[in-house]
Write a protein that holds these residues in place. Structure first.
Motif, PDB file in Angstrom:
ATOM      1  N   SER B 177       0.709  -1.240  -0.081  1.00 61.01           N
ATOM      2  CA  SER B 177       0.129   0.140  -0.007  1.00 61.01           C
ATOM      3  C   SER B 177       0.907   1.001   0.109  1.00 61.01           C
ATOM      4  O   SER B 177       0.693   2.274  -0.666  1.00 61.01           O
ATOM      5  CB  SER B 177      -0.975  -0.028   1.233  1.00 61.01           C
ATOM      6  OG  SER B 177      -1.386  -1.000   1.460  1.00 61.01           O
ATOM      7  N   ALA B 180       2.162   1.901  -3.364  1.00 61.99           N
ATOM      8  CA  ALA B 180       1.231   2.610  -4.229  1.00 61.99           C
ATOM      9  C   ALA B 180       1.289   4.081  -4.097  1.00 61.99           C
ATOM     10  O   ALA B 180       0.918   4.759  -5.085  1.00 61.99           O
ATOM     11  CB  ALA B 180      -0.087   2.103  -3.899  1.00 61.99           C
ATOM     12  N   PHE B 213      -6.834   4.127  -6.541  1.00 60.79           N
ATOM     13  CA  PHE B 213      -5.923   3.305  -5.993  1.00 60.79           C
ATOM     14  C   PHE B 213      -5.381   3.419  -4.812  1.00 60.79           C
ATOM     15  O   PHE B 213      -5.387   2.702  -3.890  1.00 60.79           O
ATOM     16  CB  PHE B 213      -5.070   2.674  -7.195  1.00 60.79           C
ATOM     17  CG  PHE B 213      -5.623   2.368  -8.604  1.00 60.79           C
ATOM     18  CD1 PHE B 213      -6.089   1.240  -8.598  1.00 60.79           C
ATOM     19  CD2 PHE B 213      -5.514   3.308  -9.586  1.00 60.79           C
ATOM     20  CE1 PHE B 213      -6.844   0.857  -9.676  1.00 60.79           C
ATOM     21  CE2 PHE B 213      -6.165   2.908 -10.636  1.00 60.79           C
ATOM     22  CZ  PHE B 213      -6.763   1.524 -10.855  1.00 60.79           C
ATOM     23  N   THR B 214      -5.013   5.027  -4.615  1.00 59.89           N
ATOM     24  CA  THR B 214      -4.292   5.436  -3.560  1.00 59.89           C
ATOM     25  C   THR B 214      -5.406   5.501  -2.407  1.00 59.89           C
ATOM     26  O   THR B 214      -5.407   5.076  -1.282  1.00 59.89           O
ATOM     27  CB  THR B 214      -3.583   6.725  -3.733  1.00 59.89           C
ATOM     28  OG1 THR B 214      -4.314   7.681  -4.299  1.00 59.89           O
ATOM     29  CG2 THR B 214      -2.288   6.600  -4.413  1.00 59.89           C
ATOM     30  N   ALA B 217      -5.724   2.208  -1.181  1.00 58.47           N
ATOM     31  CA  ALA B 217      -4.279   1.833  -0.446  1.00 58.47           C
ATOM     32  C   ALA B 217      -4.575   2.360   0.888  1.00 58.47           C
ATOM     33  O   ALA B 217      -4.064   1.783   2.050  1.00 58.47           O
ATOM     34  CB  ALA B 217      -3.109   2.242  -1.293  1.00 58.47           C
ATOM     35  N   VAL B 220      -6.403   0.118   3.096  1.00 56.68           N
ATOM     36  CA  VAL B 220      -5.819  -1.299   3.330  1.00 56.68           C
ATOM     37  C   VAL B 220      -4.704  -0.905   4.259  1.00 56.68           C
ATOM     38  O   VAL B 220      -4.301  -1.850   5.213  1.00 56.68           O
ATOM     39  CB  VAL B 220      -5.154  -1.780   1.955  1.00 56.68           C
ATOM     40  CG1 VAL B 220      -4.123  -3.069   1.961  1.00 56.68           C
ATOM     41  CG2 VAL B 220      -6.356  -2.132   0.855  1.00 56.68           C
ATOM     42  N   TYR B 221      -3.941   0.108   3.896  1.00 54.28           N
ATOM     43  CA  TYR B 221      -2.740   0.342   4.939  1.00 54.28           C
ATOM     44  C   TYR B 221      -3.154   0.489   6.384  1.00 54.28           C
ATOM     45  O   TYR B 221      -2.756  -0.056   7.494  1.00 54.28           O
ATOM     46  CB  TYR B 221      -2.119   1.696   4.640  1.00 54.28           C
ATOM     47  CG  TYR B 221      -1.192   1.986   5.676  1.00 54.28           C
ATOM     48  CD1 TYR B 221       0.320   1.592   5.736  1.00 54.28           C
ATOM     49  CD2 TYR B 221      -1.429   3.102   6.399  1.00 54.28           C
ATOM     50  CE1 TYR B 221       0.876   1.884   6.668  1.00 54.28           C
ATOM     51  CE2 TYR B 221      -0.675   3.441   7.382  1.00 54.28           C
ATOM     52  CZ  TYR B 221       0.688   2.700   7.650  1.00 54.28           C
ATOM     53  OH  TYR B 221       1.312   3.205   8.566  1.00 54.28           O
ATOM     54  N   ALA B 343      -3.960  -4.997  -2.203  1.00 55.97           N
ATOM     55  CA  ALA B 343      -2.820  -4.180  -2.210  1.00 55.97           C
ATOM     56  C   ALA B 343      -1.868  -4.199  -3.491  1.00 55.97           C
ATOM     57  O   ALA B 343      -1.526  -3.395  -4.067  1.00 55.97           O
ATOM     58  CB  ALA B 343      -2.069  -4.679  -1.014  1.00 55.97           C
ATOM     59  N   ASN B 346      -3.908  -2.557  -6.129  1.00 55.80           N
ATOM     60  CA  ASN B 346      -3.676  -1.103  -5.745  1.00 55.80           C
ATOM     61  C   ASN B 346      -2.554  -0.666  -6.542  1.00 55.80           C
ATOM     62  O   ASN B 346      -2.157   0.392  -7.432  1.00 55.80           O
ATOM     63  CB  ASN B 346      -3.684  -0.982  -4.479  1.00 55.80           C
ATOM     64  CG  ASN B 346      -5.163  -0.710  -3.755  1.00 55.80           C
ATOM     65  OD1 ASN B 346      -6.045  -0.460  -4.630  1.00 55.80           O
ATOM     66  ND2 ASN B 346      -4.955  -0.733  -2.533  1.00 55.80           N
ATOM     67  N   LEU B 347      -1.319  -1.383  -6.352  1.00 59.09           N
ATOM     68  CA  LEU B 347       0.007  -1.115  -6.642  1.00 59.09           C
ATOM     69  C   LEU B 347       0.149  -0.971  -8.442  1.00 59.09           C
ATOM     70  O   LEU B 347       0.590   0.071  -8.603  1.00 59.09           O
ATOM     71  CB  LEU B 347       0.999  -2.123  -6.106  1.00 59.09           C
ATOM     72  CG  LEU B 347       2.456  -1.797  -6.628  1.00 59.09           C
ATOM     73  CD1 LEU B 347       2.869  -0.415  -6.181  1.00 59.09           C
ATOM     74  CD2 LEU B 347       3.165  -2.686  -6.091  1.00 59.09           C
TER      75      LEU B 347
END
Lengths: 372, 372
Positions: B177, B180, B213-214, B217, B220-221, B343, B346-347
């Motif tokens: 994450s 990303a 995506f960020t 992220a 997720v982070y 993740a 996302n990346l």
């Protein structure tokens, strides 16, 4: 002690452990996180209550019954009082009967609140525990008004109750009953239908109908397995046959019938039903005697009786033998938690450590009545 | 810093290389002491805040005896822990047992170093800041295992194994994450990353709003970060109701306090990373364009940075006091079956976004469309 197997790690869970609900000791042998088996070792709280009963008079034993299931002292008092009354063949005044039902059901709610709370903290959520305590405080206040104590009441005596309810009791009880349903809703939102909570409990430690019968499981644990057996309905005592209430039965709402979540949920449903019962009883309450005329010295005729009553944790039974003297010849106590505990080794085979906690918590055992 | 050193050295009349060395050491010590002081103060206040938040959620008051509003409670707690008997179990592996808490604490403290608190305030302006923090916080799992194994207690061992499994697993979604987010500013320097997020009223150019995506992220982070710092619903390594106190079961007094403070330090660090990488760090929202004295700007920036961090910490506390705990296998399932694939996605998504749109965020695109 079984011979230690090198492949498994032997761990003592208890007698001092945060979630063995007292002083239960489980000898757990594990393969990493997975249990091979768990054996309960009991007796750390043994006070020889049954033997004490042979040394004290009939009324003197009532306070000892408080110490059986200390979270449901009223219900224990009630079962013992009913046993001696059956031996003596005493008729209880109607007001006393209604008061007994009110107290027993209030105590059932407070006991289930603790069951709910301690189970939630076993599952890692500490907040619901304090919410449960908060509501229980109301009931404790009501009991304190009535008999002066908050845990071991010694209120239901042979022949009736120790004193009439004080002024304002009915109003305060109604206040509590109006306030309580919203709180049950809160519990459900916070915990019962929480996704993580359901994930932890659905399909865990399923007690099948046959197993429940085989092991003598009673109370909410039995009903969660789908058997609508409740002594208040099946063998009505006091005025339960005049009251309108449901017997909640496990339906497997989120998993299998008889799983840990069902057992937990039975208690939430029963709190609702008990509230209904108390409401009806308050309406029925008419002036009258709060106790029958009982002589100071009780000398029941020689003989034996067995009386059982529906406690919050299952069937509490007293088998009482009288030899005609002022003291019982023998008193055998059938503690519901003892039978409920007996199924734990079967359920614990092959589960994970976290599940074992869920099993103990969902069975809602209480140690003082197991060890007696 | 080099400039500062030469300025100080220039004014002195001693061999240059020696003074240079001593002054460097002195500056390092002073800045280290400042950060240590601030972080200790923060950790003390964070425990107070945690208890107040918990009290608020659980319908009770929380600490209110020591000092005004109970604010000095942490001092009392600290004194108590200092005066407690320092017990080292007889069969413990003494070196491991003694070293573990210091390593855990040092590591958590060391992670404060590369953080950029304002435009001009940072202990070290590392060009590999993010990498440094990820690397150094991995040491925690080793230290925890040292303590757990060294305690020679089965519950500790369970806790240690759980902690290592959990921290190592959750590092993967965390790193993915963070990557990303990092590919947009194309730097691992904390300050550069924050500078990249300037403009857009100090809010709309935050990396979390840069692209879908960020945005994903960030969540997720944050979920993985809660697991990384072992807090409910992922507090499995120290699951009180299951394995007593996990890896710090045998620790008492100040040694226990080090574990405890490290947990709060870690909370700060993961929240600070989230703030730096996703939430615009110390950029002043709305008033960034107004001209003001440099010191005022720095003070406001520090305040903004800490506010954002504290909001995230509050969120963690809120989650902790609301949710039950997951089971250890469910925790792994969440990591490997959900967070890690998301993740990765996302990346890749963020990389493609950077490639196609040359790093322009949604705000830039909208702004361009409006301008044209």
């Amino acid at each position: 002690m079984p011979a230690a197997d090198e492949r498994f790690m032997q761990v003592n869970m208890g007698p001092q452990h945060p979630s063995t609900h007292g002083v239960l000791r489980l000898l757990v042998s594990t393969d990493g996180e997975v249990l091979r088996d768990a054996r309960p070792y009991i007796g750390y709280l043994h006070r020889s209550l049954e033997k004490i009963a042979e040394r004290v008079t009939y009324p003197q034993f009532t306070p000892f019954t408080d110490r059986l299931d200390y979270l449901a002292s009223m219900n224990c008092n009630l079962a013992y009082a009913m046993t001696v009354e059956k031996l003596l063949n005493i008729e209880i005044p109607r007001r006393a009967q209604i008061l007994r039902v009110i107290m027993a059901e209030l105590n059932r709610i407070s006991s289930h609140l603790i069951a709910f709370g301690s189970f939630s903290s076993d599952m890692g959520a500490f907040t619901p525990f304090l919410f449960g305590i908060r509501e229980r405080e109301f009931i404790n206040d009501l009991f304190e008004m009535t008999c002066g104590s908050r845990l071991t009441y010694n209120y239901i005596r042979i022949g009736g109750v120790s004193q009439d309810i004080p002024e304002g009791f009915i109003g305060k009880t109604r206040e509590f009953l109006d306030y309580f349903p919203a709180k049950i809703k809160e519990y459900n939102e916070l915990l019962s239908y929480n996704a993580i909570f359901i994930k932890r409990l659905a399909n865990i430690a399923v007690i099948s109908t046959q197993d429940a019968l085989d092991y003598g499981v009673t109370g909410p644990n039995l009903r969660a397995s789908g058997i609508p057996w409740d002594l208040r309905r099946s063998e009505p005592y006091l005025i339960y046959n005049e009251l309108d209430f449901n017997i909640p039965v496990g339906k497997g709402e989120v998993g299998t019938v008889g799983d840990a979540w069902d057992r937990y949920m039975m208690r939430i449903y029963e709190m609702e039903e008990s509230s209904r019962i108390i409401r009806q009883c308050l309406d029925m309450l008419a002036p009258g005697d709060y106790t029958a005329k009982v002589s100071k010295v009780l000398k029941p005729p020689a003989g034996e009786v067995y009386v059982r009553a529906e406690n919050p944790r299952g069937e509490l039974g007293f088998y009482l033998v009288s030899d005609g003297s002022t003291k019982p010849y023998r008193l055998k106590i059938r503690a519901p938690s003892f039978a409920n505990l007996s199924i734990i080794p079967k359920l614990a085979r092959g589960v994970m450590i976290a599940d074992l906690i869920a099993i103990i918590g969902s069975m809602d055992i209480i140690l003082p009545e197991i060890d007696r | 810093m080099t400039e500062l050193i030469s300025r100080i050295v220039g004014g002195l009349n001693t061999p240059v290389f020696l003074t240079r060395f001593l002054v460097t050491v002195l500056i390092m010590l002073v800045s280290g002491a400042i950060v240590l002081g601030i972080s200790l103060l923060y950790e003390g206040l964070a425990t107070y805040a945690e208890r107040k938040v918990a009290g608020d959620i659980q319908a009770r008051i929380g600490p209110n005896r020591v000092g005004p509003y109970g604010l000095l409670q942490f001092v009392a707690d600290g004194v108590k822990l200092l005066l407690k008997e320092d017990i080292i179990p007889f069969y413990a592996d003494k070196w491991l047992f003694i070293l573990a808490p210091y390593i855990v604490f040092t590591v958590s403290f060391a992670a404060f170093v590369p953080l950029s608190y304002s435009d001009h305030i940072a202990v070290a302006n590392l060009n590999v800041g993010v990498l440094y923090i990820i690397a150094i916080s991995s040491v925690v799992s080793m230290a925890i295992l040292m303590g757990a194994w060294g305690s020679n207690n089965k519950w500790s061992l369970f806790g240690g194994m759980r902690a290592v499994a959990q921290i190592v697993s959750y590092e993967i979604p965390i790193v993915l994450s963070l990557l990303a987010a990092i590919i947009l500013p194309a730097s691992m320097n904390m300050r550069d990353i924050i500078v990249y997020q300037g403009g857009g009223l100090g809010i709309f150019r935050w990396l979390v709003f840069n692209n879908p995506f960020t945005f994903l992220a960030f969540f997720v982070y944050f979920i993985a970060a809660i697991a990384e710092v072992n807090r409910t619903p992922f507090d499995i390594p120290e699951a009180e109701s299951e394995i007593v106190a996990g890896y710090h079961t045998e620790y008492t007094g100040m040694r226990f306090a080090f574990f405890f403070m490290a947990e709060y330090g870690d909370m700060f660090v993961v929240s600070a990373i989230a703030t730096t990488l996703f939430l615009g760090g110390w950029h002043l929202p709305f008033i960034g364009g107004i001209s003001m004295p440099l010191w005022l700007r720095d003070v406001l920036q520090v305040a903004v940075f800490f506010m954002k961090v504290f909001v995230l910490i509050y969120l963690m506390m809120w989650i902790r006091w609301t949710l039950p705990r997951l089971r250890v296998d469910q925790l792994m399932e969440l990591c490997w079956k959900y967070l890690t694939p998301i993740a990765f996605f996302n990346l890749i998504g963020a990389s493609v976004w950077v490639l196609l749109l040359h790093g322009r965020g949604i705000y830039d695109i909208i702004a361009r469309i409006i301008v044209h």
